[in-house]
Scaffold this motif. Sequence first.
Motif, short mmCIF file in Angstrom:
data_model
loop_
_atom_site.label_atom_id
_atom_site.label_comp_id
_atom_site.label_asym_id
_atom_site.label_seq_id
_atom_site.Cartn_x
_atom_site.Cartn_y
_atom_site.Cartn_z
N ASP A 107 0.80 -1.22 0.00
CA ASP A 107 0.00 0.00 0.00
C ASP A 107 0.83 1.27 0.00
O ASP A 107 0.28 2.37 0.08
N GLY A 108 2.15 1.14 -0.08
CA GLY A 108 2.99 2.33 0.01
C GLY A 108 4.03 2.44 -1.08
O GLY A 108 4.91 3.29 -1.03
N SER A 109 3.93 1.60 -2.10
CA SER A 109 4.93 1.62 -3.17
C SER A 109 4.53 2.64 -4.24
O SER A 109 3.37 3.04 -4.34
N MET A 110 5.52 3.05 -5.02
CA MET A 110 5.26 4.00 -6.11
C MET A 110 6.35 3.80 -7.17
O MET A 110 7.52 3.65 -6.84
N LEU A 111 5.92 3.79 -8.42
CA LEU A 111 6.86 3.71 -9.53
C LEU A 111 7.05 5.09 -10.15
O LEU A 111 6.07 5.83 -10.34
N PHE A 112 8.29 5.40 -10.47
CA PHE A 112 8.63 6.62 -11.18
C PHE A 112 9.22 6.17 -12.52
O PHE A 112 10.40 5.87 -12.61
N PRO A 113 8.37 6.07 -13.54
CA PRO A 113 8.77 5.46 -14.82
C PRO A 113 9.65 6.38 -15.65
O PRO A 113 9.73 7.60 -15.40
N PRO A 114 10.29 5.81 -16.66
CA PRO A 114 11.17 6.59 -17.53
C PRO A 114 10.39 7.39 -18.57
O PRO A 114 10.38 7.07 -19.75
N VAL A 115 9.70 8.42 -18.10
CA VAL A 115 8.89 9.27 -18.98
C VAL A 115 9.29 10.73 -18.81
O VAL A 115 9.89 11.12 -17.81
N VAL A 116 8.91 11.54 -19.80
CA VAL A 116 9.17 12.98 -19.77
C VAL A 116 8.59 13.56 -18.48
O VAL A 116 7.48 13.22 -18.09
N GLY A 117 9.36 14.41 -17.85
CA GLY A 117 8.93 15.02 -16.61
C GLY A 117 9.47 14.33 -15.38
O GLY A 117 9.48 14.90 -14.29
N ILE A 118 9.90 13.09 -15.54
CA ILE A 118 10.50 12.36 -14.42
C ILE A 118 11.98 12.16 -14.66
O ILE A 118 12.80 12.50 -13.81
N VAL A 119 12.33 11.61 -15.82
CA VAL A 119 13.74 11.41 -16.17
C VAL A 119 14.11 12.43 -17.25
O VAL A 119 13.23 13.03 -17.87
N PRO A 120 15.41 12.63 -17.49
CA PRO A 120 15.79 13.53 -18.58
C PRO A 120 15.15 13.08 -19.90
O PRO A 120 14.99 11.88 -20.16
N ASP A 121 14.78 14.04 -20.73
CA ASP A 121 14.10 13.73 -21.99
C ASP A 121 14.85 12.71 -22.83
O ASP A 121 14.24 11.85 -23.48
N ALA A 122 16.17 12.77 -22.83
CA ALA A 122 16.97 11.83 -23.63
C ALA A 122 16.81 10.38 -23.16
O ALA A 122 17.10 9.45 -23.91
N CYS A 123 16.32 10.18 -21.94
CA CYS A 123 16.13 8.85 -21.38
C CYS A 123 14.67 8.42 -21.33
O CYS A 123 14.36 7.31 -20.94
N ALA A 124 13.79 9.32 -21.70
CA ALA A 124 12.35 9.07 -21.59
C ALA A 124 11.84 8.27 -22.79
O ALA A 124 12.16 8.58 -23.93
N VAL A 125 11.03 7.26 -22.50
CA VAL A 125 10.50 6.42 -23.57
C VAL A 125 9.42 7.13 -24.38
O VAL A 125 9.13 6.71 -25.50
N ASP A 126 8.86 8.20 -23.84
CA ASP A 126 7.79 8.91 -24.54
C ASP A 126 8.24 10.26 -25.10
O ASP A 126 7.43 11.06 -25.53
N ALA A 127 9.55 10.51 -25.14
CA ALA A 127 10.06 11.78 -25.66
C ALA A 127 9.95 11.81 -27.19
O ALA A 127 10.06 10.76 -27.84
N GLU A 128 9.72 12.98 -27.71
CA GLU A 128 9.73 13.15 -29.16
C GLU A 128 11.17 12.88 -29.64
O GLU A 128 12.12 13.35 -28.99
N PRO A 129 11.34 12.17 -30.74
CA PRO A 129 12.68 11.82 -31.19
C PRO A 129 13.62 13.01 -31.35
O PRO A 129 14.77 12.95 -30.93
N ASP A 130 13.14 14.13 -31.88
CA ASP A 130 14.04 15.28 -32.08
C ASP A 130 14.40 15.93 -30.76
O ASP A 130 15.48 16.47 -30.59
N VAL A 131 13.52 15.86 -29.75
CA VAL A 131 13.82 16.41 -28.43
C VAL A 131 14.89 15.57 -27.74
O VAL A 131 15.85 16.09 -27.20
N ALA A 132 14.73 14.26 -27.80
CA ALA A 132 15.68 13.37 -27.14
C ALA A 132 17.06 13.49 -27.78
O ALA A 132 18.08 13.43 -27.08
N GLU A 133 17.13 13.66 -29.08
CA GLU A 133 18.42 13.75 -29.74
C GLU A 133 19.10 15.09 -29.49
O GLU A 133 20.31 15.20 -29.55
N ALA A 134 18.33 16.12 -29.20
CA ALA A 134 18.90 17.46 -29.00
C ALA A 134 19.61 17.59 -27.67
O ALA A 134 20.41 18.48 -27.50
N VAL A 135 19.31 16.73 -26.71
CA VAL A 135 19.90 16.86 -25.39
C VAL A 135 21.31 16.34 -25.35
O VAL A 135 21.88 15.70 -26.03
#
Length: 135
Positions: A107-135
């Motif tokens: 009842d107290g666990s939480m996942l912080f997934p590799p998505v924009v807003g949590i991890v750097p855009d270059a590591c996010a699975v949902d980042a726009e390709p041109d955004v991830a490459e620009a970092v």
Amino acid sequence: MGLVEEISAMRGGSGHAGRLLGEFRRTALLVPLSTDDDGGLMTGWRGGVRWIYAFTDEDSLARFAHARGAGHREWEYLAILGARLVDAVIPAVDGPTGVAVDVADEDGSMLFPPVVGIVPDACAVDAEPDVAEAV
């Protein structure tokens, strides 16, 4: 509120994602070291994502150790800010990587997934390709 309380509020439906993420970034988390020869951080795989195990306190880590049948041994861990995990550690890991907090606490666990807003855009699975490459 601390991270545990923010997680509880979010799970209870009254939380705020921004406050949760801010508290996660400010919290010193306990990350067990791998028992493998590589000596890195302990991780697990689920859904094509590597999850770094992190805990809010030694009791949460002990519950995890016990659930894995290894509560009898001493566990080495690193204390690290959530911000450092997502901003410095995750970019150094190959492939999609998130953080699983207090995973042995049903009842107290939480996942912080590799998505924009949590991890750097270059590591996010949902980042726009041109955004991830620009970092």
